[in-house]
Write a protein that holds these residues in place. Structure first.
Motif, mmCIF file in Angstrom:
data_model
loop_
_atom_site.group_PDB
_atom_site.id
_atom_site.type_symbol
_atom_site.label_atom_id
_atom_site.label_comp_id
_atom_site.label_asym_id
_atom_site.label_seq_id
_atom_site.Cartn_x
_atom_site.Cartn_y
_atom_site.Cartn_z
ATOM 1 N N GLN A 187 -3.225 -6.203 5.308
ATOM 2 C CA GLN A 187 -2.060 -5.332 5.420
ATOM 3 C C GLN A 187 -1.921 -4.763 6.833
ATOM 4 O OE1 GLN A 187 0.206 -5.174 3.311
ATOM 5 N NE2 GLN A 187 -0.472 -4.980 1.196
ATOM 6 N N SER A 418 3.113 -2.876 1.481
ATOM 7 C CA SER A 418 2.081 -2.283 0.624
ATOM 8 C C SER A 418 2.426 -2.480 -0.844
ATOM 9 C CB SER A 418 1.920 -0.794 0.933
ATOM 10 O OG SER A 418 1.435 -0.597 2.244
ATOM 11 N N THR A 422 0.315 -5.701 -1.970
ATOM 12 C CA THR A 422 -0.788 -5.217 -2.796
ATOM 13 C C THR A 422 -0.662 -5.721 -4.230
ATOM 14 O OG1 THR A 422 -0.966 -3.226 -1.426
ATOM 15 C CG2 THR A 422 -1.984 -3.162 -3.609
#
Length: 661
Positions: A187, A418, A422
């Motif tokens: 990330q 994110s 994720t």
């Protein structure tokens, strides 16, 4: 001019002949609108918009004709010799990456540091317009258009695919693959590619064009940025036209390549939603044709109508999709990832910036495949996105411009990756079996593992389609502006032509060559073209800084400091500690400043310096206060002294007693 060794006598009368202050604000504006402001000191010009200069615009047949001819020739190359095009561009690209890769990584960092300096130094107060001008768009509409024009399709395309790729194949010399550490490193690397450095490219071009057009009265062209270095006559001559032709070509290719990626993702989404299997080229071309008609219709409606409406719709659609994935996905993990990645990004930033080919073949391969590719990609998009950002940023200060253009989209990118990245990584760790090749399938795969996959897939197709439209119609308007000598609202027929060519290139090169080599060739060309434009951007920083150093606001600050410093020194010489400075109002002649020329400000600084001090009356103050006395105490004694001299207290503005720097 008096020197510090000369002791001026106290003055209460008007200035000597040949000196003066300035015309009133209304007269300044009237003079500027009527003729070039040679009779107005450049420090007092409140900003001149390009509309106030009375410029007329017409289609530049040379710029327009050469750009169209080169475009058609490239299309023909892709149609009739697609494999040759692929091989040629691949060879050239390898040489560009090998021999100039260090330049791309260096210029990305330099531009970011330069723009942060511009925004948060004294230059940040400079407005992109007149001193009293208000922003044209609301903050929400402004940010929506920034986001949609800058990276819309790319964020959707890579939102889940790139973090998952780096999770499975971390950057060289970092962490072990498929671990929690790899998730954070992935990330952080994604934010490096899509964050502040990417948007700094756009901020430089956009800020320089907006400043020149809305404060200096120049045409909104890439070539006009270089007026401080080349002079106006050269920016409108062959050199300036060459820059503008090149800007059109880079914009056209960069936009078409991105739209090609969007078309692939739309096609895959249609396959999933309809269940009809793999789409043929005919369906893809039909989809591009429909979307091309939509963005042309949006473009001819103008920025304030079409693009703003679509950008607002797209922002809402993106928020809905992001919130859905956030709440039905690994919510707590996402909430923990966002601050962790933000901090890790700052910690890893020196390492990511320092990564180079000197660290081995693996690092070289990673840079050429990802980082250098991205820097070249953003550079190739900077003429288009920068000019569009300039159009919508009128009235903003440079500090607000830099803060929003660099920080806000970077923060949005952090949250976006994110959420989707994720979620994809969590699904992969749970055994979802997502495949990162081809990347256009990853996000649909992620949505397929969440509730309501059909609804969210349809929403994703809608989101990509609107990003397709907003990106393409923004590019069409910019290319029309470049073709018509900077016309803010280009003629519809010019906009339509460029819109059609964007759609044709995206369609033709999407299906030309073997196994999609046409689209890869187009991507390679945009990277190759980014090299000379990166050099142009280096000189652009020099020209922009030269402009800002002569801005009226900066000149006023400089003269004010020098005038007060000189007057305080003269007061100390004459009266010691017991003096005060008060302004003196007097009449002036319109011809007093006729000798001032903007290009000779530095040469005539001494005379302006003298004229400024002539407007200050140095009066004695009978006081025992030392140089460190309080401002209120000295102000009271100044008022008493003025009253004793026959003036009512408060008739004259008061000034502090300390020498001012």
């Amino acid at each position: 001019m008096e020197t510090p060794d000369e002791k001026p006598a106290a003055r209460s009368e008007g200035p000597p002949p040949g000196t003066g202050i300035v015309p009133t604000a209304k007269k300044i504006v009237r003079d500027i609108a009527a003729v070039p402001p040679r009779s107005v000191h450049p420090a007092l010009v409140p900003g001149v918009s390009v509309e106030e200069t009375g410029r007329s615009y017409r289609t530049d047949p040379l710029v327009f004709g050469i750009a169209v001819a080169l475009t058609v020739a490239f299309i023909a190359w892709g149609v009739f010799a697609g494999d040759n095009l692929a091989g040629t561009t691949r060879t050239v690209l390898d040489a560009v990456v090998e021999y100039t890769g260090f330049f791309f990584t260096t210029i990305a960092t330099v531009i970011l540091v330069f723009m942060l300096f511009i925004g948060f130094s004294r230059y940040g107060r400079i407005p992109l317009g007149r001193d009293d001008e208000e922003p044209e768009f609301s903050m929400f509409s402004w940010i929506s258009m920034l986001f949609a024009a800058g990276m819309g399709i790319g964020l959707v395309f890579w939102g889940a695919a790139e973090p998952l790729t780096f999770f499975e194949n971390p950057p060289p010399g970092t962490v072990e693959a498929n671990t929690l550490e790899a998730m954070h490193t992935a990330q952080a690397q994604v934010l490096y590619h899509w964050g502040p450095q990417a948007w700094a490219f756009y901020a430089l071009v956009g800020g320089a064009i907006a400043y020149g057009a809305f404060r200096r009265g120049r045409t909104p062209l890439i070539s006009s940025i270089f007026a401080p270095l080349l002079g106006e006559h050269r920016t409108t001559g062959p050199l300036g036209r060459t820059i503008d032709v090149f800007s059109i070509i880079v914009t056209l290719f960069g936009t078409a390549a991105s739209l090609g990626l969007g078309a692939l993702q739309i096609g895959h989404g249609v396959e999933i939603v309809t269940g009809i299997g793999e789409l043929g080229n005919g369906i893809l071309i039909a989809a591009i044709a429909v979307l091309t008609a939509c963005f042309i219709a949006s473009a001819v409606s103008g920025v304030s109508k079409g693009i703003r409406a679509l950008s607002n719709i797209n922002a809402v659609a993106a928020l809905i999709l992001a919130f859905f994935v956030f709440f039905v996905g690994p919510t707590l993990l996402i909430l923990n990832v966002i601050p962790s990645v933000a901090v890790q990004f700052l910690g890893d930033l020196p390492t990511m910036i320092a990564r180079s080919a000197s660290q081995g073949d693996e690092a070289q391969a990673f840079l050429s495949t990802w980082t250098i590719f991205y820097w070249a990609w953003w550079i190739s998009w900077s003429p288009f996105v920068g000019m569009f950002i300039a159009k919508i940023s009128r009235g903003r200060s440079l500090r607000q411009f830099v803060s929003v253009v660099i920080v806000v989209p970077s923060a949005i990118s952090l949250v976006w990756f994110s959420i989707f990245g994720t979620t994809a990584i969590q699904q992969q760790m749970d055994g979802a079996g997502l495949n990162v090749d081809p990347p256009e399938e990853v996000l649909f795969g992620v949505l397929g593992n969440l509730p309501f996959p059909l609804v969210t897939s349809i929403l994703l197709i809608l989101l990509i389609s609107i990003f397709f439209i907003t990106g393409a119609d923004s590019a069409s308007l910019v290319m029309g502006t470049l073709s018509q000598q900077g016309r803010p609202e280009p003629a519809r027929w010019v906009t339509v032509i460029w819109g059609v060519l964007v759609g044709v290139i995206a369609a033709v090169l999407l299906i030309s060559g073997e196994e999609g080599s046409g689209l890869r060739s187009l991507q390679n060309v945009t990277i190759i073209a980014a090299l000379p434009f990166a050099v142009i951007m280096a000189f652009m920083m020099v020209a922009f800084m030269k402009d800002l150093r002569r801005d009226p606001l900066i000149l006023r600050d400089r003269y004010a400091r020098m005038a007060v410093r000189h007057s305080v020194m003269a007061g100390l010489e004459e009266y010691g500690d017991d003096f005060a400075l008060v302004p003196v109002e007097y009449d002036h002649s319109e011809d007093d400043l006729a000798w001032i020329d903007e290009d000779s400000v530095d040469d005539t600084l001494a005379e302006v310096y003298e004229a400024a001090t002539e407007a200050i009356d140095i009066i004695p103050v009978e006081t025992d206060a030392d140089p460190g006395a309080s401002l209120d105490g000295l102000a009271e004694e100044t008022a008493e002294s003025a009253g004793a001299a026959g003036e009512a207290p408060g008739e004259r503005p008061r000034s502090g007693e300390r020498p001012l720097d």
